[in-house]
Enzyme design. Structure first.
Site, short mmCIF file in Angstrom:
data_model
loop_
_atom_site.label_atom_id
_atom_site.label_comp_id
_atom_site.label_asym_id
_atom_site.label_seq_id
_atom_site.Cartn_x
_atom_site.Cartn_y
_atom_site.Cartn_z
N HIS A 100 13.55 -12.62 -6.71
CA HIS A 100 15.00 -12.34 -6.86
C HIS A 100 15.27 -11.65 -8.21
CE1 HIS A 100 17.06 -14.04 -3.44
NE2 HIS A 100 16.51 -15.23 -3.58
N CYS A 119 16.71 -18.58 2.37
CA CYS A 119 17.31 -17.99 1.17
C CYS A 119 18.82 -18.15 1.25
CB CYS A 119 16.95 -16.51 1.10
SG CYS A 119 17.59 -15.70 -0.38
N LEU A 120 19.41 -18.61 0.16
CA LEU A 120 20.87 -18.80 0.15
C LEU A 120 21.58 -17.46 0.23
CD1 LEU A 120 21.02 -21.62 -2.55
CD2 LEU A 120 21.05 -21.86 -0.05
N GLN A 174 21.22 -13.97 -7.96
CA GLN A 174 22.00 -14.34 -6.77
C GLN A 174 23.46 -14.65 -7.10
OE1 GLN A 174 18.75 -17.28 -5.60
NE2 GLN A 174 19.53 -16.71 -3.59
N HIS A 187 9.36 -16.93 -4.90
CA HIS A 187 10.56 -16.47 -4.21
C HIS A 187 11.67 -16.17 -5.23
CE1 HIS A 187 13.59 -16.96 -0.76
NE2 HIS A 187 14.37 -17.04 -1.83
N GLU A 188 11.82 -17.07 -6.21
CA GLU A 188 12.91 -16.90 -7.21
C GLU A 188 12.59 -15.76 -8.18
OE1 GLU A 188 15.50 -18.31 -6.46
OE2 GLU A 188 14.75 -19.89 -5.15
N GLY A 211 16.49 -23.95 -4.83
CA GLY A 211 16.27 -23.01 -5.93
C GLY A 211 17.42 -22.02 -6.00
O1 K1U Z 1 16.44 -18.63 -3.58
C1 K1U Z 1 17.12 -19.18 -2.73
O2 K1U Z 1 17.87 -18.54 -2.05
C2 K1U Z 1 16.98 -20.67 -2.50
C3 K1U Z 1 16.01 -21.02 -1.38
C4 K1U Z 1 14.67 -21.36 -2.02
C5 K1U Z 1 13.47 -21.39 -1.12
C6 K1U Z 1 13.42 -22.16 0.02
C7 K1U Z 1 12.28 -22.20 0.81
C8 K1U Z 1 11.17 -21.49 0.44
C9 K1U Z 1 11.22 -20.70 -0.68
C10 K1U Z 1 12.35 -20.67 -1.47
C11 K1U Z 1 16.59 -22.20 -0.64
O3 K1U Z 1 16.86 -23.21 -1.20
S1 K1U Z 1 16.88 -22.02 1.06
C12 K1U Z 1 17.49 -23.63 1.54
C13 K1U Z 1 16.44 -24.68 1.61
O4 K1U Z 1 15.26 -24.38 1.60
C14 K1U Z 1 16.84 -26.10 1.72
C15 K1U Z 1 18.16 -26.48 1.83
C16 K1U Z 1 18.50 -27.84 1.93
C17 K1U Z 1 17.52 -28.80 1.90
C18 K1U Z 1 16.20 -28.43 1.77
C19 K1U Z 1 15.86 -27.10 1.69
ZN ZN Z 2 16.42 -16.62 -2.11
#
Ligand code: K1U
Ligand code: ZN
Length: 168
Positions: free
Chosen positions: A138, A92-93, A51, A134-135, A46
């Site tokens: 943000h 979270c990225l 972000q 979560h998004e 996501g």
């Molecule tokens: O919003 C963001 O920073 C993105 C975040 C979204 C998220 C993940 C988990 C729970 C709630 C919201 C991410 O994508 S973190 C990375 C991640 O979860 C992932 C990365 C590679 C493969 C699978 C998952």
């Molecule tokens: Zn995030």
């Protein structure tokens, strides 16, 4: 298409609130495509416009392993169904390298506009429900680490500030 820079905590720009999108223009569609490319490259599931330092109510997501189901949510709102909660490990990225357990409502209906400006609804009780919350946080300037204790958040801040200094 273009790869965008993802802001990292504690960047104060992550605290800005996004504004509703009045009209879905070709520029908004281009931004959605760039955000999807950025999310796939990270990699993540996501990404919210906040972000990438754009204060507009735009979210992209793809929950498939094959990365073949890109979702675009414009001006998203959630309706919480029932009173159930679920605990899930979130990442979270913008807070790279940290995964923490967060409790959120587990059943939601999402109301949003698609890339063509058409309204749609999605109901979910699993990862999509968690990810959209979560998004949307943000877009409101909130991070998943805000649900943690101040001590845990401070530890994460110090580690990321140290990493940031090392990268300079
Ligand atoms: O919003 C963001 O920073 C993105 C975040 C979204 C998220 C993940 C988990 C729970 C709630 C919201 C991410 O994508 S973190 C990375 C991640 O979860 C992932 C990365 C590679 C493969 C699978 C998952
Ligand atoms: Zn995030």
């Amino acid at each position: 298409m273009a790869l965008l820079n993802i802001l990292k905590f504690p960047d104060p720009r992550l605290r800005k609130k996004a504004k509703p999108i009045q009209e879905v223009t070709p520029e908004i569609r281009q931004l959605a495509d760039d955000m999807l490319e950025t999310m796939y490259a990270a990699p993540g599931i996501g990404l919210a416009a906040t972000q990438v330092d754009v204060q507009k109510q735009l979210i992209v997501m793809d929950l498939t392993e094959e990365k073949n189901n890109p979702l675009v949510f414009i001006n998203p709102k959630i309706e919480v169904i029932g009173e159930g909660f679920e605990e899930m490990d979130e990442g979270c990225l913008s807070v790279p390298g940290f995964y923490e357990t967060v409790q959120r409502p587990d059943h939601v209906i999402i109301h949003a506009l698609d890339k063509n400006g058409q309204p749609f609804q999605l109901e979910d009780e699993s990862l999509l429900a968690v990810c959209i919350q979560h998004e949307i946080d943000h877009l409101n300037g909130k991070l998943f680490i805000d649900y943690l204790s101040p001590l845990k958040r401070q530890r994460i801040r110090k580690k990321l500030e140290k990493q940031g200094r090392l990268q300079l």
